[in-house]
Design a protein around this motif. Structure first.
Motif, mmCIF file in Angstrom:
data_model
loop_
_atom_site.group_PDB
_atom_site.id
_atom_site.type_symbol
_atom_site.label_atom_id
_atom_site.label_comp_id
_atom_site.label_asym_id
_atom_site.label_seq_id
_atom_site.Cartn_x
_atom_site.Cartn_y
_atom_site.Cartn_z
ATOM 1 N N UNK A 78 24.106 -23.489 8.302
ATOM 2 C CA UNK A 78 24.813 -22.566 7.401
ATOM 3 C C UNK A 78 26.047 -23.227 6.790
ATOM 4 N N UNK A 79 26.533 -24.310 7.405
ATOM 5 C CA UNK A 79 27.636 -25.052 6.821
ATOM 6 C C UNK A 79 27.206 -25.941 5.672
ATOM 7 N N UNK A 80 25.951 -26.372 5.700
ATOM 8 C CA UNK A 80 25.448 -27.271 4.661
ATOM 9 C C UNK A 80 24.842 -26.502 3.492
ATOM 10 N N UNK A 81 24.107 -25.430 3.822
ATOM 11 C CA UNK A 81 23.294 -24.746 2.815
ATOM 12 C C UNK A 81 23.673 -23.282 2.658
ATOM 13 N N UNK A 82 23.346 -22.753 1.504
ATOM 14 C CA UNK A 82 23.419 -21.314 1.258
ATOM 15 C C UNK A 82 22.096 -20.743 1.747
ATOM 16 N N UNK A 83 22.085 -20.215 2.964
ATOM 17 C CA UNK A 83 20.836 -19.852 3.620
ATOM 18 C C UNK A 83 21.054 -18.638 4.507
ATOM 19 N N UNK A 84 20.034 -17.820 4.605
ATOM 20 C CA UNK A 84 20.013 -16.718 5.564
ATOM 21 C C UNK A 84 19.216 -17.203 6.770
ATOM 22 N N UNK A 85 19.863 -17.569 7.887
ATOM 23 C CA UNK A 85 19.131 -18.128 9.021
ATOM 24 C C UNK A 85 18.231 -17.124 9.724
ATOM 25 N N UNK A 86 18.380 -15.855 9.383
ATOM 26 C CA UNK A 86 17.516 -14.835 9.975
ATOM 27 C C UNK A 86 16.251 -14.572 9.170
ATOM 28 N N UNK A 87 16.165 -15.149 7.971
ATOM 29 C CA UNK A 87 15.000 -14.945 7.110
ATOM 30 C C UNK A 87 14.102 -16.175 7.199
ATOM 31 N N UNK A 88 12.901 -15.966 7.706
ATOM 32 C CA UNK A 88 11.959 -17.070 7.897
ATOM 33 C C UNK A 88 10.660 -16.732 7.189
#
Length: 333
Positions: free
Chosen positions: A30-40
């Motif tokens: 989450x520090x590198x990318x604009x990402x939702x880590x809960x969405x797979x």
């Protein structure tokens, strides 16, 4: 150098994500990318991932990622990169990806490490006849005359054959250098000097005490180790397969093993997993494991971090260190 935070979508099996993206890995992602880590994304047709797919510049993938087809790409107009936190990309990177010019990275180099370690241990144990001696000791509960039972056993000046100068094959060769072993390699595509003799496969199987397979599974490598080549192997030699089951004629191997002439360390089979009635489960001269040589457990973090290194390079506008080229897939795993 400026660094963006590329919009990224996770695409893999949810159980894989749960094991792969924990603690430090998740925080770093989450520090590198604009990402939702809960969405797979397990299925790109799932309406729940449609918006994220439409805006994604990068797919961060791993095992069980669905194929990235032309139809998927039509719904992902901004997609520019696929960063794979596992080995081969053949299962999900399609021709449509190469046609668009998507850049691809794989953590195959990180996944090679535990396989090479497993292979090294298997080689050393095979030559030392550790499994046989341990089984006899357990059975007899008394001192074992190992020299009498296994004359000449041990690793000194034994010959080990590496079939396939792949990442894993090359790493095994490196790991074997400190030992007083003679190492041979066979690979029809090898053009460089790896510091060990390069021989034809038939010569290798005839000369070696241990033959370890590290070739890709391709139509031309199916049953590379067939009945004829098994027959060429020395009495008491060991075949190690951590590559793919299709490389070996399994029926021919079972016949040789049932006669007691050869030994085997088998981590991959055809089919994989084996049916419960396979004779391989019961043969005393076989060490059979359920496809565990590759990255599992704590080793998954190595894959995740190498993929994150690549994602960070992409965010900085740098080329991948472990980029995959379409042309290389014809002769690689």
């Amino acid at each position: 150098m400026s660094e963006s935070r590329p919009k990224t979508l996770l695409a893999m099996g949810r159980p894989v994500a749960a094991r792969l993206l924990t603690g430090e890995v998740r925080d770093r992602l989450v520090g590198i990318a604009d990402v939702d880590p809960g969405l797979v994304a397990e299925d790109f047709a799932d309406p729940a991932v449609a918006e994220a797919l439409a805006g994604a510049e990068v797919l961060y993938t791993s095992w069980w990622c669905p194929p990235v087809t032309g139809d998927v790409l039509a719904r992902a107009p901004r997609l520019r990169a696929i960063v794979h936190a596992a080995g081969t990309v053949k299962h999900h990177v399609t021709e449509a990806c190469w046609e668009r010019g998507i850049v691809v990275s794989s953590a195959a180099a990180a996944n090679a490490e535990p396989v090479a370690e497993f292979t090294l241990a298997s080689i050393l144990f095979a030559n030392k006849r550790v499994l046989d001696i341990a089984a006899l000791y357990r059975e007899r509960r008394a001192r074992i005359d190992a020299d009498g039972l296994f004359p000449g056993f041990g690793n000194y000046r034994r010959t080990v054959g590496i079939v396939g100068a792949s990442r894993i094959g090359r790493r095994v060769i490196e790991l074997l250098r400190p030992f007083e072993l003679d190492v041979l390699v066979a690979d029809p595509y090898l053009t460089e000097d790896l510091g060990v003799p390069h021989v034809e496969l038939d010569e290798l199987v005839e000369r070696c005490d241990v033959v370890s397979l590290h070739a890709p599974s391709l139509p031309e490598t199916r049953h590379l180790i067939d009945a004829a080549r098994l027959a060429r192997m020395r009495d008491g030699a060991t075949l190690i397969n951590t590559a793919r089951g299709a490389l070996v004629d399994q029926d021919a191997l079972v016949a040789e093993l049932a006669g007691g002439r050869l030994y085997a360390v088998i981590d991959v089979t055809e089919p994989d997993p084996l049916p419960a009635d396979s004779p391989l489960f019961d043969l005393p001269n076989v060490l059979l494991t359920p496809h565990i040589a590759g990255s599992l457990g704590g080793e998954l973090s190595r894959l995740a971090h190498q993929a994150l290194d690549e994602l960070s390079r992409y965010a900085q506008g740098l080329p991948f260190r472990y980029g995959v080229e379409a042309e290389s897939l014809a002769t690689s795993a």
